[in-house]
Design a protein around this motif. Structure first.
Motif, PDB file in Angstrom:
ATOM      1  N   MET A 346       0.812  -1.213   0.000  1.00 36.95           N
ATOM      2  CA  MET A 346       0.000   0.000   0.000  1.00 36.95           C
ATOM      3  C   MET A 346       0.849   1.269   0.000  1.00 36.95           C
ATOM      4  O   MET A 346       0.421   2.314  -0.488  1.00 36.95           O
ATOM      5  CB  MET A 346      -0.949   0.000   1.192  1.00 36.95           C
ATOM      6  CG  MET A 346      -1.883  -1.218   1.218  1.00 36.95           C
ATOM      7  SD  MET A 346      -2.553  -1.694  -0.416  1.00 36.95           S
ATOM      8  CE  MET A 346      -3.519  -0.251  -0.842  1.00 36.95           C
ATOM      9  N   GLY A 347       2.064   1.181   0.553  1.00 36.09           N
ATOM     10  CA  GLY A 347       2.976   2.321   0.481  1.00 36.09           C
ATOM     11  C   GLY A 347       3.344   2.645  -0.951  1.00 36.09           C
ATOM     12  O   GLY A 347       3.435   3.817  -1.349  1.00 36.09           O
ATOM     13  N   ASN A 348       3.535   1.601  -1.760  1.00 39.41           N
ATOM     14  CA  ASN A 348       3.848   1.824  -3.175  1.00 39.41           C
ATOM     15  C   ASN A 348       2.627   2.313  -3.950  1.00 39.41           C
ATOM     16  O   ASN A 348       2.760   3.107  -4.877  1.00 39.41           O
ATOM     17  CB  ASN A 348       4.402   0.532  -3.791  1.00 39.41           C
ATOM     18  CG  ASN A 348       5.883   0.369  -3.533  1.00 39.41           C
ATOM     19  OD1 ASN A 348       6.709   1.039  -4.150  1.00 39.41           O
ATOM     20  ND2 ASN A 348       6.231  -0.501  -2.596  1.00 39.41           N
ATOM     21  N   ALA A 349       1.434   1.840  -3.561  1.00 34.79           N
ATOM     22  CA  ALA A 349       0.218   2.349  -4.202  1.00 34.79           C
ATOM     23  C   ALA A 349       0.067   3.841  -3.903  1.00 34.79           C
ATOM     24  O   ALA A 349      -0.253   4.641  -4.787  1.00 34.79           O
ATOM     25  CB  ALA A 349      -0.999   1.569  -3.698  1.00 34.79           C
ATOM     26  N   LYS A 350       0.307   4.212  -2.640  1.00 31.86           N
ATOM     27  CA  LYS A 350       0.218   5.619  -2.247  1.00 31.86           C
ATOM     28  C   LYS A 350       1.268   6.457  -2.972  1.00 31.86           C
ATOM     29  O   LYS A 350       1.002   7.566  -3.437  1.00 31.86           O
ATOM     30  CB  LYS A 350       0.396   5.744  -0.737  1.00 31.86           C
ATOM     31  CG  LYS A 350       0.265   7.170  -0.219  1.00 31.86           C
ATOM     32  CD  LYS A 350       0.447   7.217   1.292  1.00 31.86           C
ATOM     33  CE  LYS A 350       0.368   8.659   1.800  1.00 31.86           C
ATOM     34  NZ  LYS A 350       0.585   8.743   3.258  1.00 31.86           N
ATOM     35  N   LYS A 351       2.472   5.888  -3.094  1.00 26.28           N
ATOM     36  CA  LYS A 351       3.539   6.600  -3.796  1.00 26.28           C
ATOM     37  C   LYS A 351       3.170   6.798  -5.264  1.00 26.28           C
ATOM     38  O   LYS A 351       3.411   7.868  -5.845  1.00 26.28           O
ATOM     39  CB  LYS A 351       4.849   5.824  -3.683  1.00 26.28           C
ATOM     40  CG  LYS A 351       6.025   6.500  -4.383  1.00 26.28           C
ATOM     41  CD  LYS A 351       7.323   5.777  -4.108  1.00 26.28           C
ATOM     42  CE  LYS A 351       8.502   6.457  -4.798  1.00 26.28           C
ATOM     43  NZ  LYS A 351       9.786   5.811  -4.484  1.00 26.28           N
ATOM     44  N   GLY A 352       2.578   5.767  -5.874  1.00 24.94           N
ATOM     45  CA  GLY A 352       2.151   5.885  -7.263  1.00 24.94           C
ATOM     46  C   GLY A 352       1.142   7.001  -7.457  1.00 24.94           C
ATOM     47  O   GLY A 352       1.201   7.759  -8.426  1.00 24.94           O
ATOM     48  N   LEU A 353       0.192   7.119  -6.523  1.00 30.81           N
ATOM     49  CA  LEU A 353      -0.807   8.183  -6.596  1.00 30.81           C
ATOM     50  C   LEU A 353      -0.156   9.561  -6.450  1.00 30.81           C
ATOM     51  O   LEU A 353      -0.547  10.519  -7.121  1.00 30.81           O
ATOM     52  CB  LEU A 353      -1.867   7.982  -5.510  1.00 30.81           C
ATOM     53  CG  LEU A 353      -2.805   6.786  -5.707  1.00 30.81           C
ATOM     54  CD1 LEU A 353      -3.669   6.578  -4.470  1.00 30.81           C
ATOM     55  CD2 LEU A 353      -3.679   6.962  -6.942  1.00 30.81           C
ATOM     56  N   TYR A 354       0.831   9.635  -5.557  1.00 29.20           N
ATOM     57  CA  TYR A 354       1.567  10.891  -5.390  1.00 29.20           C
ATOM     58  C   TYR A 354       2.309  11.246  -6.691  1.00 29.20           C
ATOM     59  O   TYR A 354       2.312  12.399  -7.121  1.00 29.20           O
ATOM     60  CB  TYR A 354       2.560  10.749  -4.238  1.00 29.20           C
ATOM     61  CG  TYR A 354       3.389  11.993  -3.975  1.00 29.20           C
ATOM     62  CD1 TYR A 354       2.981  12.943  -3.051  1.00 29.20           C
ATOM     63  CD2 TYR A 354       4.585  12.211  -4.660  1.00 29.20           C
ATOM     64  CE1 TYR A 354       3.739  14.089  -2.813  1.00 29.20           C
ATOM     65  CE2 TYR A 354       5.354  13.339  -4.440  1.00 29.20           C
ATOM     66  CZ  TYR A 354       4.925  14.280  -3.508  1.00 29.20           C
ATOM     67  OH  TYR A 354       5.677  15.399  -3.286  1.00 29.20           O
ATOM     68  N   MET A 355       2.922  10.242  -7.280  1.00 25.90           N
ATOM     69  CA  MET A 355       3.674  10.469  -8.515  1.00 25.90           C
ATOM     70  C   MET A 355       2.766  10.938  -9.649  1.00 25.90           C
ATOM     71  O   MET A 355       3.167  11.743 -10.495  1.00 25.90           O
ATOM     72  CB  MET A 355       4.399   9.174  -8.918  1.00 25.90           C
ATOM     73  CG  MET A 355       5.584   8.832  -8.029  1.00 25.90           C
ATOM     74  SD  MET A 355       6.090   7.079  -8.155  1.00 25.90           S
ATOM     75  CE  MET A 355       6.357   6.914  -9.914  1.00 25.90           C
ATOM     76  N   VAL A 356       1.527  10.427  -9.681  1.00 23.51           N
ATOM     77  CA  VAL A 356       0.583  10.842 -10.717  1.00 23.51           C
ATOM     78  C   VAL A 356       0.362  12.360 -10.659  1.00 23.51           C
ATOM     79  O   VAL A 356       0.277  13.034 -11.686  1.00 23.51           O
ATOM     80  CB  VAL A 356      -0.767  10.104 -10.541  1.00 23.51           C
ATOM     81  CG1 VAL A 356      -1.845  10.739 -11.411  1.00 23.51           C
ATOM     82  CG2 VAL A 356      -0.611   8.632 -10.910  1.00 23.51           C
ATOM     83  N   LYS A 357       0.297  12.879  -9.457  1.00 20.75           N
ATOM     84  CA  LYS A 357       0.030  14.306  -9.272  1.00 20.75           C
ATOM     85  C   LYS A 357       1.258  15.180  -9.526  1.00 20.75           C
ATOM     86  O   LYS A 357       1.135  16.332  -9.909  1.00 20.75           O
ATOM     87  CB  LYS A 357      -0.479  14.569  -7.848  1.00 20.75           C
ATOM     88  CG  LYS A 357      -1.848  13.960  -7.571  1.00 20.75           C
ATOM     89  CD  LYS A 357      -2.254  14.172  -6.125  1.00 20.75           C
ATOM     90  CE  LYS A 357      -2.433  15.646  -5.807  1.00 20.75           C
ATOM     91  NZ  LYS A 357      -2.928  15.849  -4.418  1.00 20.75           N
ATOM     92  N   HIS A 358       2.459  14.613  -9.303  1.00 23.43           N
ATOM     93  CA  HIS A 358       3.651  15.461  -9.323  1.00 23.43           C
ATOM     94  C   HIS A 358       4.700  15.069 -10.362  1.00 23.43           C
ATOM     95  O   HIS A 358       5.744  15.703 -10.464  1.00 23.43           O
ATOM     96  CB  HIS A 358       4.318  15.453  -7.940  1.00 23.43           C
ATOM     97  CG  HIS A 358       3.446  16.013  -6.862  1.00 23.43           C
ATOM     98  ND1 HIS A 358       2.546  15.245  -6.167  1.00 23.43           N
ATOM     99  CD2 HIS A 358       3.321  17.277  -6.380  1.00 23.43           C
ATOM    100  CE1 HIS A 358       1.912  16.005  -5.287  1.00 23.43           C
ATOM    101  NE2 HIS A 358       2.364  17.237  -5.390  1.00 23.43           N
ATOM    102  N   ARG A 359       4.454  14.027 -11.149  1.00 28.38           N
ATOM    103  CA  ARG A 359       5.462  13.576 -12.101  1.00 28.38           C
ATOM    104  C   ARG A 359       4.949  13.696 -13.527  1.00 28.38           C
ATOM    105  O   ARG A 359       3.751  13.623 -13.785  1.00 28.38           O
ATOM    106  CB  ARG A 359       5.881  12.123 -11.836  1.00 28.38           C
ATOM    107  CG  ARG A 359       6.299  11.839 -10.409  1.00 28.38           C
ATOM    108  CD  ARG A 359       7.592  12.576 -10.068  1.00 28.38           C
ATOM    109  NE  ARG A 359       8.137  12.115  -8.818  1.00 28.38           N
ATOM    110  CZ  ARG A 359       7.924  12.687  -7.658  1.00 28.38           C
ATOM    111  NH1 ARG A 359       7.140  13.729  -7.568  1.00 28.38           N
ATOM    112  NH2 ARG A 359       8.493  12.217  -6.562  1.00 28.38           N
TER     113      ARG A 359
END
Length: 416
Positions: A346-359
């Motif tokens: 779930m940490g990687n899922a959360k990181k992926g969502l963060y990356m969607v917004k900022h990458r």
């Protein structure tokens, strides 16, 4: 059509392909040798990827191993490490490859690996020439969980993003063959896993779509895949369809640990549920320190009812590995171990969502979210990263994508 980056990691691809012919032990040894070569190429530098949950997971492995050597036989401790370390190793291999070859097209690399698995399985099937239910599961079930990660990613890239890996028509035909391979494996989680990834990827693509044309393409692709799966199911002969439906309808009973199991027969009929039930009872019977930190590597789940075919094989009425990876970890690593495993997903899922917004590169961000969610389902129903062998494609992608963010100078700063 856009040509994908043609650079692939040929050596790594050959190692992965060789693994389809080797035993899990042989492949693990080969993987260790390959990793050492990568470290040597990096002049002795060990790349520790910024994977959410990985440091805690490694700490859990370390302290449970230390406890295990004090309490159990060396053989049992090494046996349990053998179930966990191959996947961790491939996370590091993925990160090391990304560090050395940041321009590598990992999507094309896994597409070619999936192509090899699919063609190999179809050739094996033609050689067998049997439509028997068990034979189909045996043939098309080979490396099917790796294919379950590769298929939806490849379908999105080939049909939606118009990437070309071998050739436009060939790529599409290979994706169709991959789909047939997954369906003909007749495994519930083998089919569910790519469906979860595909659904998440399409949802992410649709949510980010900036125009109606992109949204229509997403809907059309989802509808086409759904219709194709329904058609394949209905043209199946009854000798295949009926056993599959029976297994699907019995799915919830198989994992319902609340049912009363009072005999070897009832345990065998609902084995997954019995495993979970046994692990829960064992965990509840331990003192609070063991509940928190586990009983260590080398400790198995104690079972009262031993299947008839296992007579004389089960050591001390303990089994080291369950079909459910979370409950396997609960006994060996306690609540902390399960938390580390969940954080890894779930940490990687959360990181992926963060990356969607900022990458800028949203494709890899979406992939990180999708494979993390699907890994939870696989770990609960099958074994996920705690198995005899490596959770190969998931581990490779997790290591590679996380390292890629650092390569691009966009290191995640969140709190996962």
């Amino acid at each position: 059509m856009e040509k994908g980056n043609q650079k692939i990691c040929k050596k790594m691809l050959l190692i992965m392909m060789a693994g389809t012919f080797l035993s899990p032990t042989q492949f693990f040894i080969l993987s260790i040798c390959y990793y050492f070569l990568l470290v040597i190429k990096l002049k002795g530098k060990v790349v520790f990827p910024r994977v959410p949950g990985l440091r805690l997971y490694v700490c859990v492995i370390a302290y449970t191993t230390l406890v295990g050597f004090f309490l159990y036989t060396t053989r049992n401790v090494i046996r349990d490490l053998y179930y966990i370390l191959p996947t961790v190793l491939w996370i590091f291999i993925g990160a090391s490859e990304s560090a050395q070859n940041p321009e590598m097209d990992i999507k094309k690399t896994i597409f070619l690996y999936g192509t090899f698995i699919t063609l190999k399985n179809f050739l094996f099937f033609i050689g067998k020439g049997s439509l028997d239910f068990n034979n189909l599961r045996l043939v098309f079930g080979l490396n099917v969980y790796d294919l379950g990660f590769i298929l939806p990613i490849s379908a999105i890239c080939v049909f939606l993003h118009k990437e070309v890996y071998v050739g436009e028509k060939i790529d599409r035909m290979i994706v169709v063959l991959m789909t047939l391979n997954v369906v003909l494996s007749l495994g519930r989680i083998a089919i569910l896993q790519p469906m979860i990834i595909f659904t998440v990827l399409l949802f992410m693509e649709g949510r980010e779509a900036e125009n109606q044309t992109k949204i229509k393409k997403v809907v059309k692709l989802f509808f086409s895949i759904t219709v194709a799966l329904v058609v394949v199911f209905y043209i199946m002969p009854d000798s295949i369809k009926s056993p599959l439906m029976d297994k699907v309808l019995n799915s919830f009973d198989e994992v319902d640990s609340s049912q009363k199991i009072t005999s070897v027969g009832s345990a065998m009929n609902n084995w997954r549920a019995y495993e979970i039930q046994s692990a829960k009872e064992q965990w509840k019977g331990e003192w609070v320190i063991s509940q928190l930190f586990g009983e260590g590597m080398g400790k198995g789940v104690e079972i009262q009812y031993v299947p008839y075919s296992w007579a004389g094989v089960v050591d001390g009425n303990e089994i080291p590995l369950l079909h459910n990876g979370f409950y396997t970890m609960l006994i060996k690593g306690g609540i902390i171990g399960v938390a580390a495993l969940l954080w890894l997903f779930m940490g990687n899922a959360k990181k992926g969502l963060y990356m969607v917004k900022h990458r800028a590169d949203k494709v890899y961000s979406n992939i990180l979210v999708a494979i993390s969610v699907a890994a939870v389902a696989n770990t609960y129903v099958v074994r996920g990263p705690i198995q005899q062998g490596a959770f190969l494609t998931w581990a490779l992608l997790i290591g590679w994508i996380n390292r890629k963010e650092k390569n691009n100078g966009r290191v995640f700063q969140g709190k996962v």
